[in-house]
Write an enzyme that holds these catalytic residues in place. Structure first.
Site, mmCIF file in Angstrom:
data_model
loop_
_atom_site.group_PDB
_atom_site.id
_atom_site.type_symbol
_atom_site.label_atom_id
_atom_site.label_comp_id
_atom_site.label_asym_id
_atom_site.label_seq_id
_atom_site.Cartn_x
_atom_site.Cartn_y
_atom_site.Cartn_z
ATOM 1 N N ILE A 86 0.765 -1.238 0.085
ATOM 2 C CA ILE A 86 0.191 -0.096 0.079
ATOM 3 C C ILE A 86 0.936 1.396 -0.345
ATOM 4 O O ILE A 86 0.603 2.313 -0.705
ATOM 5 C CB ILE A 86 -0.958 0.031 1.329
ATOM 6 N N GLU A 91 8.710 -2.514 3.982
ATOM 7 C CA GLU A 91 8.692 -3.839 3.183
ATOM 8 C C GLU A 91 8.918 -3.268 1.650
ATOM 9 O O GLU A 91 9.690 -4.236 1.193
ATOM 10 C CB GLU A 91 7.210 -4.447 3.066
ATOM 11 N N LYS A 94 12.884 -3.126 1.729
ATOM 12 C CA LYS A 94 13.405 -4.423 1.936
ATOM 13 C C LYS A 94 13.590 -5.123 0.628
ATOM 14 O O LYS A 94 14.493 -5.819 0.117
ATOM 15 C CB LYS A 94 12.790 -5.230 2.928
ATOM 16 N N HIS A 146 -2.878 -0.149 8.227
ATOM 17 C CA HIS A 146 -1.811 -0.936 8.894
ATOM 18 C C HIS A 146 -0.951 -0.016 9.703
ATOM 19 O O HIS A 146 -0.935 -0.299 10.954
ATOM 20 C CB HIS A 146 -0.972 -1.818 8.024
ATOM 21 N N LEU A 204 -4.503 -4.633 1.995
ATOM 22 C CA LEU A 204 -4.743 -5.313 0.603
ATOM 23 C C LEU A 204 -5.670 -6.573 0.938
ATOM 24 O O LEU A 204 -6.598 -6.776 0.050
ATOM 25 C CB LEU A 204 -3.473 -5.822 0.153
ATOM 26 N N HIS A 209 -5.580 -8.943 10.449
ATOM 27 C CA HIS A 209 -5.786 -7.586 11.178
ATOM 28 C C HIS A 209 -7.077 -7.125 11.070
ATOM 29 O O HIS A 209 -7.983 -6.621 11.849
ATOM 30 C CB HIS A 209 -4.916 -6.450 10.249
#
Length: 257
Positions: A86, A91, A94, A146, A204, A209
């Site tokens: 998103i 992430e 990385k 998130h 997504l 969650h």
């Protein structure tokens, strides 16, 4: 036909197969339809999820390195990577770092942008979720993202600002564990005067969650709002289930072509 092209769709992943089919697989299928000359590959970056799927479902999913090894073995020469992230956060960073280690394997490796990258992305995303939510005049839409302890977390307040800018006044954006958090959202809701809430994940997939933090946990957003006397309707749909959002990911991929 020139040299072989492959598309690698990189997702954090989910162990919830129901939402995986409706979101990640749906994006991959649309990429396949949009670019028939390319082979489509999948990678998940969550080691925990990859391990869980292998142990509980017998499903083998590559990490980025594994997917690239497969692509090289298949003779792919140009790799287009589209993440389903998103924000341009940890992430994503990385993944970019990891991809840099393997660029020598291919003639070219091109990397697409996460969902929220330029102002236009925010506008389109808001139009999509607002259409999905079908808000009444007396309702507020709360989007639960998130959140990340990376500077990319500014995407979430920007999303709310964009909603208001576009005339969707009754949209609030919060995150599971960063700013703005559940309490920040409830403080804003308290002064808004609205009593009816639609709650939707800005994630997504409607996986862990969405289920635990948003809808079913004892201190979930839903439980907390209801304890404050709000009427809450949950729209437990991952962003990947919405055609307009999938189109945005495909558009990011198109930019690489």
């Amino acid at each position: 036909m020139g040299h072989k092209k492959g598309i690698l769709i990189v997702s954090f992943g989910t162990s919830h197969l129901d939402t995986m089919d409706k979101t990640i697989a749906a994006i991959e299928n649309e990429a396949a339809a949009a670019f028939p000359e390319c082979r489509i590959y999948r990678a998940f970056t969550s080691r925990i999820i990859v391990k869980k799927l292998k142990e509980t479902e017998g499903i083998l999913i590559h990490d980025v390195e594994g997917a690239l090894k497969q692509m090289r073995a298949d003779g792919i020469e140009t790799v287009m990577v589209q993440p389903t992230y998103i924000v341009n956060g940890l992430e994503y960073d990385k993944m970019v770092k990891e991809l840099e280690e393997y660029t020598g394997w291919f003639q070219a490796v091109r990397i697409g942008k996460p969902l929220l990258s330029i102002p236009e992305d925010y506008k389109k995303s808001i139009h999509v979720v607002a259409a999905e939510a079908r808000l009444g005049d007396d309702e507020v839409l709360i989007l639960m993202g998130h959140g990340t302890n990376h500077h990319a977390n500014s995407a979430y307040p920007t999303l709310e600002y964009t909603a208001h800018f576009l005339g969707y006044r009754n949209v609030l954006v919060g995150t599971v564990n960063e700013f703005p958090n559940k309490m920040d959202v409830m403080a804003k809701l308290g002064v808004s005067g609205y009593r009816k809430v639609k709650l939707m994940p800005f994630l997504l997939t409607a996986g862990r969650h969405a289920k635990k933090d948003m809808e079913f946990g004892e201190d979930s957003w839903k439980a907390e709002l209801e304890s404050e006397g709000y009427t809450v309707t949950v729209i437990s749909k991952g962003l990947g289930e919405m055609e307009g959002i999938r189109k945005l990911f495909i558009a990011h991929l198109e930019e690489l072509m």
